[in-house]
Design an enzyme around this catalytic site. Structure first.
Site, PDB file in Angstrom:
ATOM      1  N   SER A   1       0.808  -1.216   0.000  1.00  0.00           N
ATOM      2  CA  SER A   1       0.000   0.000   0.000  1.00  0.00           C
ATOM      3  C   SER A   1       0.843   1.268   0.000  1.00  0.00           C
ATOM      4  O   SER A   1       2.062   1.244  -0.045  1.00  0.00           O
ATOM      5  CB  SER A   1      -0.978   0.042   1.178  1.00  0.00           C
ATOM      6  OG  SER A   1      -0.274   0.290   2.375  1.00  0.00           O
TER       7      SER A   1
ATOM      8  N   TYR B   1      -3.392   0.572  -2.842  1.00  0.00           N
ATOM      9  CA  TYR B   1      -4.496   1.122  -2.055  1.00  0.00           C
ATOM     10  C   TYR B   1      -3.921   1.989  -0.938  1.00  0.00           C
ATOM     11  O   TYR B   1      -2.748   1.882  -0.589  1.00  0.00           O
ATOM     12  CB  TYR B   1      -5.379   0.005  -1.474  1.00  0.00           C
ATOM     13  CG  TYR B   1      -4.644  -0.907  -0.527  1.00  0.00           C
ATOM     14  CD1 TYR B   1      -4.661  -0.668   0.842  1.00  0.00           C
ATOM     15  CD2 TYR B   1      -3.909  -1.984  -1.005  1.00  0.00           C
ATOM     16  CE1 TYR B   1      -3.960  -1.497   1.718  1.00  0.00           C
ATOM     17  CE2 TYR B   1      -3.215  -2.813  -0.143  1.00  0.00           C
ATOM     18  CZ  TYR B   1      -3.239  -2.565   1.213  1.00  0.00           C
ATOM     19  OH  TYR B   1      -2.547  -3.374   2.068  1.00  0.00           O
TER      20      TYR B   1
END
Length: 127
Positions: free
Chosen positions: A25, A58
């Protein structure tokens, strides 16, 4: 028809950390996330202005007002601390929505603090 449109963008943020040993991430200062209308776990594209690398991942929220931009896991191999990146989120919209939608573009300073928020970019201008 549906269109995949830029929803928001953080322009020319500086990478503050690269953590290879994290699961994955990008960690972004939660205040900066709010300004750019990016939610936790939202999919983003990260473009490194220094080496041309592009990746998708993300978002996880970082400490508010910390200026944190940290690439985690494998993505850490594509950046160096101090690199300038553009973080882009996208949305899927109907034709009608896309024609009237205005994205949120957040310009930041060297410390990743917002300096300007706009809804359009103009070719040939520098920020």
């Amino acid at each position: 028809m549906y269109r995949y449109m830029m929803k928001s963008k953080i322009h020319k943020a500086r990478v503050t950390e690269a953590n290879l040993n994290y699961v994955g991430s990008i960690t972004i200062d939660s205040y900066l996330m709010e300004q750019a209308d990016i939610l936790p776990n939202e999919r983003v594209q990260v473009v490194n202005n220094y080496n041309g690398a592009r990746l998708e991942t993300y978002v996880i929220p970082g400490e508010r007002h910390s200026g944190m931009i940290c690439l985690n896991g494998a993505a850490a191999r594509l950046v160096q601390v101090g690199d300038e990146v553009i973080i882009i989120s996208y949305g899927v919209m109907t034709e009608e929505e896309a024609r009237v939608f205005s994205p949120k573009i957040v310009f930041v300073d060297q410390n990743n603090s917002p300096t300007d928020i706009t809804t359009e970019e103009k070719h040939g201008t520098q920020a």
